[in-house]
Design a protein around this motif. Sequence first.
Motif, PDB file in Angstrom:
ATOM      1  N   VAL A 101      -9.168  -3.993  -2.965  1.00  0.00           N
ATOM      2  CA  VAL A 101      -7.571  -4.193  -3.432  1.00  0.00           C
ATOM      3  C   VAL A 101      -7.142  -5.512  -3.325  1.00  0.00           C
ATOM      4  O   VAL A 101      -6.501  -5.953  -4.006  1.00  0.00           O
ATOM      5  CB  VAL A 101      -6.664  -3.043  -2.579  1.00  0.00           C
ATOM      6  CG1 VAL A 101      -5.392  -3.586  -2.730  1.00  0.00           C
ATOM      7  CG2 VAL A 101      -7.036  -1.747  -2.826  1.00  0.00           C
ATOM      8  N   ALA A 149      -6.489   3.563  -5.075  1.00  0.00           N
ATOM      9  CA  ALA A 149      -7.485   3.246  -3.837  1.00  0.00           C
ATOM     10  C   ALA A 149      -7.032   4.197  -2.671  1.00  0.00           C
ATOM     11  O   ALA A 149      -6.015   4.645  -2.382  1.00  0.00           O
ATOM     12  CB  ALA A 149      -7.323   1.699  -3.359  1.00  0.00           C
ATOM     13  N   THR A 198       0.977  -1.249  -0.043  1.00  0.00           N
ATOM     14  CA  THR A 198       0.113   0.078  -0.126  1.00  0.00           C
ATOM     15  C   THR A 198       0.808   1.130   0.034  1.00  0.00           C
ATOM     16  O   THR A 198       1.901   1.041   0.470  1.00  0.00           O
ATOM     17  CB  THR A 198      -1.030   0.191   1.193  1.00  0.00           C
ATOM     18  OG1 THR A 198      -0.057   0.224   2.301  1.00  0.00           O
ATOM     19  CG2 THR A 198      -1.788  -1.138   1.401  1.00  0.00           C
ATOM     20  N   LEU A 221      -2.984  -0.089  -8.497  1.00  0.00           N
ATOM     21  CA  LEU A 221      -4.373  -0.067  -7.984  1.00  0.00           C
ATOM     22  C   LEU A 221      -4.705   1.325  -7.440  1.00  0.00           C
ATOM     23  O   LEU A 221      -3.938   1.507  -6.552  1.00  0.00           O
ATOM     24  CB  LEU A 221      -4.736  -1.100  -6.876  1.00  0.00           C
ATOM     25  CG  LEU A 221      -4.736  -2.626  -7.496  1.00  0.00           C
ATOM     26  CD1 LEU A 221      -4.569  -3.729  -6.435  1.00  0.00           C
ATOM     27  CD2 LEU A 221      -5.800  -2.913  -8.385  1.00  0.00           C
ATOM     28  N   THR A 280      -0.666   0.244  -4.461  1.00  0.00           N
ATOM     29  CA  THR A 280      -1.757   1.171  -4.461  1.00  0.00           C
ATOM     30  C   THR A 280      -1.315   2.384  -4.569  1.00  0.00           C
ATOM     31  O   THR A 280       0.020   2.750  -3.819  1.00  0.00           O
ATOM     32  CB  THR A 280      -2.612   0.942  -3.302  1.00  0.00           C
ATOM     33  OG1 THR A 280      -1.859   1.292  -1.941  1.00  0.00           O
ATOM     34  CG2 THR A 280      -3.220  -0.621  -2.953  1.00  0.00           C
TER      35      THR A 280
END
Length: 91
Positions: A61, A50, A8, A48, A31
């Motif tokens: 995710v 997000a 992330t 991604l 992310t």
Amino acid sequence: MVKPVLITGGAHGIGRAVAALFQQENNVALTWCHRAPDTALNDNQLFLQADLTQDGSAEQVVKATMARFGRMDAIVNNAGEVLTVSGGYRL
């Protein structure tokens, strides 16, 4: 053995450096929220967008990572929200 890793906040800074290290031998999903990654590192990645502060976003995710790579062996929780407090200080 190639292992899928979710990072992330992996588009820039420390998260991007971590992603670069993991991608030497693994599949990486990363992310980003407000600023898209500059370039792809290689073909074994998934970007991604997000906002992980929103309900259900983390679940989406994980589902997208599982759909792309079939499993997930590790998560690096690098995403964080920048908060500004009175006086202009950023946390």
